[in-house]
Design a protein around this motif. Sequence first.
Motif, PDB file in Angstrom:
ATOM      1  N   GLU A  16       0.845  -1.196   0.000  1.00 34.59           N
ATOM      2  CA  GLU A  16       0.000   0.000   0.000  1.00 34.59           C
ATOM      3  C   GLU A  16       0.885   1.254   0.000  1.00 34.59           C
ATOM      4  O   GLU A  16       1.999   1.254   0.511  1.00 34.59           O
ATOM      5  N   TYR A  17       0.372   2.282  -0.624  1.00 30.66           N
ATOM      6  CA  TYR A  17       1.017   3.593  -0.654  1.00 30.66           C
ATOM      7  C   TYR A  17       2.198   3.686  -1.637  1.00 30.66           C
ATOM      8  O   TYR A  17       2.844   4.719  -1.731  1.00 30.66           O
ATOM      9  N   VAL A  18       2.495   2.624  -2.361  1.00 30.07           N
ATOM     10  CA  VAL A  18       3.656   2.720  -3.272  1.00 30.07           C
ATOM     11  C   VAL A  18       3.342   3.556  -4.516  1.00 30.07           C
ATOM     12  O   VAL A  18       4.255   4.007  -5.212  1.00 30.07           O
ATOM     13  N   GLY A  19       2.048   3.719  -4.795  1.00 31.16           N
ATOM     14  CA  GLY A  19       1.705   4.580  -5.934  1.00 31.16           C
ATOM     15  C   GLY A  19       1.155   3.857  -7.154  1.00 31.16           C
ATOM     16  O   GLY A  19       1.281   4.363  -8.270  1.00 31.16           O
ATOM     17  N   LYS A  20       0.504   2.731  -6.937  1.00 31.54           N
ATOM     18  CA  LYS A  20      -0.063   1.963  -8.061  1.00 31.54           C
ATOM     19  C   LYS A  20      -1.181   2.755  -8.759  1.00 31.54           C
ATOM     20  O   LYS A  20      -1.222   2.862  -9.978  1.00 31.54           O
ATOM     21  N   THR A  21      -2.095   3.272  -7.950  1.00 33.65           N
ATOM     22  CA  THR A  21      -3.214   4.021  -8.528  1.00 33.65           C
ATOM     23  C   THR A  21      -2.703   5.256  -9.260  1.00 33.65           C
ATOM     24  O   THR A  21      -3.177   5.582 -10.356  1.00 33.65           O
ATOM     25  N   SER A  22      -1.725   5.910  -8.675  1.00 33.97           N
ATOM     26  CA  SER A  22      -1.176   7.125  -9.304  1.00 33.97           C
ATOM     27  C   SER A  22      -0.539   6.802 -10.654  1.00 33.97           C
ATOM     28  O   SER A  22      -0.626   7.596 -11.597  1.00 33.97           O
ATOM     29  N   TYR A  37      -4.166  11.111   0.723  1.00 34.18           N
ATOM     30  CA  TYR A  37      -4.075   9.732   0.216  1.00 34.18           C
ATOM     31  C   TYR A  37      -5.307   8.941   0.614  1.00 34.18           C
ATOM     32  O   TYR A  37      -5.755   8.991   1.756  1.00 34.18           O
ATOM     33  N   THR A  40      -6.872   2.203  -2.031  1.00 34.20           N
ATOM     34  CA  THR A  40      -7.789   1.447  -2.882  1.00 34.20           C
ATOM     35  C   THR A  40      -8.431   0.352  -2.040  1.00 34.20           C
ATOM     36  O   THR A  40      -7.765  -0.297  -1.236  1.00 34.20           O
ATOM     37  N   GLY A  66      -3.201  -2.424  -2.027  1.00 34.06           N
ATOM     38  CA  GLY A  66      -1.929  -2.889  -1.492  1.00 34.06           C
ATOM     39  C   GLY A  66      -1.992  -3.364  -0.052  1.00 34.06           C
ATOM     40  O   GLY A  66      -1.116  -4.116   0.394  1.00 34.06           O
ATOM     41  N   LYS A 121       8.011   6.938  -7.624  1.00 40.85           N
ATOM     42  CA  LYS A 121       8.300   8.217  -6.947  1.00 40.85           C
ATOM     43  C   LYS A 121       9.745   8.683  -7.168  1.00 40.85           C
ATOM     44  O   LYS A 121      10.394   9.207  -6.259  1.00 40.85           O
ATOM     45  N   ASP A 123      10.804  11.148  -8.567  1.00 44.43           N
ATOM     46  CA  ASP A 123      10.969  12.603  -8.344  1.00 44.43           C
ATOM     47  C   ASP A 123      11.498  12.890  -6.949  1.00 44.43           C
ATOM     48  O   ASP A 123      12.225  13.872  -6.743  1.00 44.43           O
ATOM     49  N   SER A 155       5.021   9.267 -11.143  1.00 48.00           N
ATOM     50  CA  SER A 155       3.676   9.644 -11.602  1.00 48.00           C
ATOM     51  C   SER A 155       3.486  11.140 -11.467  1.00 48.00           C
ATOM     52  O   SER A 155       2.623  11.727 -12.112  1.00 48.00           O
ATOM     53  N   LYS A 156       4.292  11.738 -10.620  1.00 45.63           N
ATOM     54  CA  LYS A 156       4.189  13.193 -10.433  1.00 45.63           C
ATOM     55  C   LYS A 156       4.684  13.927 -11.682  1.00 45.63           C
ATOM     56  O   LYS A 156       4.012  14.815 -12.196  1.00 45.63           O
TER      57      LYS A 156
HETATM   58  N1  LIG Z   1       6.117  12.407  -4.962  1.00 44.60           N
HETATM   59  C1  LIG Z   1       5.369  11.420  -5.459  1.00 44.60           C
HETATM   60  N2  LIG Z   1       4.332  10.945  -4.766  1.00 44.60           N
HETATM   61  C2  LIG Z   1       3.604   9.937  -5.308  1.00 44.60           C
HETATM   62  C3  LIG Z   1       3.923   9.369  -6.563  1.00 44.60           C
HETATM   63  N3  LIG Z   1       3.047   8.384  -6.823  1.00 44.60           N
HETATM   64  C4  LIG Z   1       2.207   8.359  -5.784  1.00 44.60           C
HETATM   65  N4  LIG Z   1       2.526   9.283  -4.863  1.00 44.60           N
HETATM   66  C5  LIG Z   1       1.824   9.549  -3.600  1.00 44.60           C
HETATM   67  O1  LIG Z   1       1.865   8.378  -2.792  1.00 44.60           O
HETATM   68  C6  LIG Z   1       0.622   8.200  -2.132  1.00 44.60           C
HETATM   69  C7  LIG Z   1       0.026   6.837  -2.444  1.00 44.60           C
HETATM   70  O2  LIG Z   1      -0.291   6.792  -3.813  1.00 44.60           O
HETATM   71  P1  LIG Z   1      -1.388   5.764  -4.399  1.00 44.60           P
HETATM   72  O3  LIG Z   1      -1.272   5.835  -5.883  1.00 44.60           O
HETATM   73  O4  LIG Z   1      -2.726   6.003  -3.814  1.00 44.60           O
HETATM   74  O5  LIG Z   1      -0.813   4.401  -3.846  1.00 44.60           O
HETATM   75  P2  LIG Z   1      -1.379   2.907  -4.015  1.00 44.60           P
HETATM   76  O6  LIG Z   1      -0.215   2.014  -4.219  1.00 44.60           O
HETATM   77  O7  LIG Z   1      -2.433   2.868  -5.082  1.00 44.60           O
HETATM   78  O8  LIG Z   1      -2.007   2.659  -2.592  1.00 44.60           O
HETATM   79  P3  LIG Z   1      -3.084   1.524  -2.159  1.00 44.60           P
HETATM   80  O9  LIG Z   1      -4.350   1.870  -2.876  1.00 44.60           O
HETATM   81  O10 LIG Z   1      -3.216   1.662  -0.670  1.00 44.60           O
HETATM   82  O11 LIG Z   1      -2.540   0.194  -2.540  1.00 44.60           O
HETATM   83  C8  LIG Z   1      -0.285   9.357  -2.547  1.00 44.60           C
HETATM   84  O12 LIG Z   1      -0.210  10.361  -1.556  1.00 44.60           O
HETATM   85  C9  LIG Z   1       0.347   9.832  -3.842  1.00 44.60           C
HETATM   86  O13 LIG Z   1       0.128  11.210  -4.096  1.00 44.60           O
HETATM   87  C10 LIG Z   1       5.056   9.910  -7.278  1.00 44.60           C
HETATM   88  O14 LIG Z   1       5.418   9.491  -8.373  1.00 44.60           O
HETATM   89  N5  LIG Z   1       5.740  10.921  -6.674  1.00 44.60           N
END
Ligand SMILES: Nc1nc2c(ncn2[C@@H]2O[C@H](COP(=O)(O)OP(=O)(O)OP(=O)(O)O)[C@@H](O)[C@H]2O)c(=O)[nH]1
Length: 203
Positions: A16-22, A37, A40, A66, A121, A123, A155-156
């Motif tokens: 979780e939080y690794v940025g899959k959705t982003s 945040y 999912t 995640g 991430k 960036d 993704s940013k």
């Molecule tokens: N700086 C930065 N932050 C990012 C990036 N991608 C995602 N984030 C941040 O990381 C956090 C989690 O992103 P999500 O895309 O929701 O992560 P996830 O893996 O889908 O999380 P789960 O749904 O819990 O599995 C959010 O606050 C995003 O804004 C990136 O490329 N750069």
Amino acid sequence: MSGQRVDAKVVMLGKEYVGKTSLVERYVHNRFLVGPYQNTIGAAFVAKVMSVGGRTVTLGIWDTAGSERYEAMSRIYYRGARAAIVCYDLTDSSSFERAKFWVTELQNFEENCRIYLCGTKSDLLEEDRKKRGIDFHDVQDYADEIKAELFETSSKTGQSVDQLFQKVAEDYVQLMAFQVMTEDEGVDLSQKHSTYFYSCCHH
Ligand SMILES: Nc1nc2c(ncn2[C@@H]2O[C@H](COP(=O)(O)OP(=O)(O)OP(=O)(O)O)[C@@H](O)[C@H]2O)c(=O)[nH]1
């Protein structure tokens, strides 16, 4: 979009939080959502039509949750996947351990699924290189060992996001060139209520 078929199922996996959705948001909608945040819940689906060497390919992307709470559910979503994008946060070594867990799962239960390792991430590393949580060469060695492609994305900023999904589609097309397509391959989206949708539950 009635009757549209998904050519290749792609699953997003990772802690979780690794940025899959982003990553999916950046790729499909070319945007980066800011704001609090929201995890999912379950999984979300989106279809993306793309072009590879003049051929149209539709990727059906499953974005899984995640949280370990949804681990059993995530297993359902990688079944039959042609490609898995296994994500880890470049600044978080524990997320790389979790990525290894998913790789082992795929190796054991979904051997025809190609694995793409994706460090997210990037960036944040540009802001401060000391934030890198796992040595790049260690990850590259691991990727070689499991015969996976390795990408570092943001993704940013959008860095390497298109390249990642393009490679997934290209590999799929290349593989198909060596295989005879059978009638029952793919998922007929005309069976679904809607074609382009985030199904249940994201955020
Ligand atoms: N700086 C930065 N932050 C990012 C990036 N991608 C995602 N984030 C941040 O990381 C956090 C989690 O992103 P999500 O895309 O929701 O992560 P996830 O893996 O889908 O999380 P789960 O749904 O819990 O599995 C959010 O606050 C995003 O804004 C990136 O490329 N750069």
